[in-house]
Design an enzyme around this catalytic site. Sequence first.
Site, short mmCIF file in Angstrom:
data_model
loop_
_atom_site.label_atom_id
_atom_site.label_comp_id
_atom_site.label_asym_id
_atom_site.label_seq_id
_atom_site.Cartn_x
_atom_site.Cartn_y
_atom_site.Cartn_z
N CYS A 64 0.87 -1.18 0.00
CA CYS A 64 0.00 0.00 0.00
C CYS A 64 0.90 1.22 0.00
O CYS A 64 2.11 1.10 -0.21
CB CYS A 64 -0.99 -0.01 1.16
SG CYS A 64 -0.30 0.27 2.80
N GLY A 67 2.82 0.71 3.35
CA GLY A 67 2.99 -0.68 3.78
C GLY A 67 2.45 -0.92 5.17
O GLY A 67 2.25 -2.06 5.58
N ILE A 68 2.17 0.14 5.90
CA ILE A 68 1.74 0.00 7.29
C ILE A 68 0.28 -0.44 7.38
O ILE A 68 -0.04 -1.42 8.06
CB ILE A 68 1.97 1.31 8.07
CG1 ILE A 68 3.47 1.64 8.11
CG2 ILE A 68 1.40 1.21 9.48
CD1 ILE A 68 3.78 3.05 8.61
N ASN A 98 10.53 -14.96 13.06
CA ASN A 98 9.10 -14.87 13.34
C ASN A 98 8.25 -15.80 12.48
O ASN A 98 7.03 -15.83 12.66
CB ASN A 98 8.61 -13.43 13.12
CG ASN A 98 9.47 -12.42 13.86
OD1 ASN A 98 10.09 -11.57 13.24
ND2 ASN A 98 9.53 -12.52 15.17
N LYS A 138 3.12 -18.33 21.77
CA LYS A 138 2.41 -17.40 22.65
C LYS A 138 1.46 -16.52 21.85
O LYS A 138 0.33 -16.25 22.29
CB LYS A 138 3.39 -16.54 23.44
CG LYS A 138 4.09 -17.30 24.55
CD LYS A 138 5.01 -16.40 25.35
CE LYS A 138 5.65 -17.18 26.48
NZ LYS A 138 6.45 -16.32 27.36
#
Length: 149
Positions: A64, A67-68, A98, A138
Site C-alpha cells: 500500500c 505498507g503500514i 518470526n 504465545k
Amino acid sequence: MKIGFASDHRGLKLKEELIDYFKDSYEIIDYGTNSEESTDYPDYAFKLGESVVNNDVDFGVAICGSGIGISIACNKVKGIRCAKVSNSEEAKYTRNDNDSNIVAFGEKTTIEEAIEIVKTFINTPFSNLEKHSRRINKITMYEEGKYER
C-alpha cells in the site's frame, strides 16, 4: 511455490511490476486491486491473509502507500504474521525469527529493492529455534484466547 500478491491503488504499479518479474519462476495469484481508482486496502489484505491461512498460497506480498495499513489489516486475519519491512535484511529476520507468512512494504520501495525483499523473504527458512517457536506459540495462544500471563 505459489505467491499471493495484494495491493491498494497506491501499490498497484509496484505490485504489477513484481508479478511481471516473478511470473516465470512461481505460480502467482493476484488478489487485487487491479485499478488505479481509490480503494480500501483491508479488502485486499483480508483476501490475501485468508488465502495464506487456507494454504491457497505459500506466502503473501502486500503493498500500500506506506505498507503500514495493509500490514495491520493482514494481521487481523487469525494465523497471519505479516511484517512491514523496509529492506531485505528485515525480510530475512522476519522469516528466520518470526516465521512470517506475509511481507508488506510501501509503494515508494524501488523495484530492485522490492525484488530483493521478496526473494529474501521466500527463500529464508524459519530457524525453528526453541526461543522463536515459543514466542510464536504465545502469539497463537493469544489469538485463540488461551494465553495465560
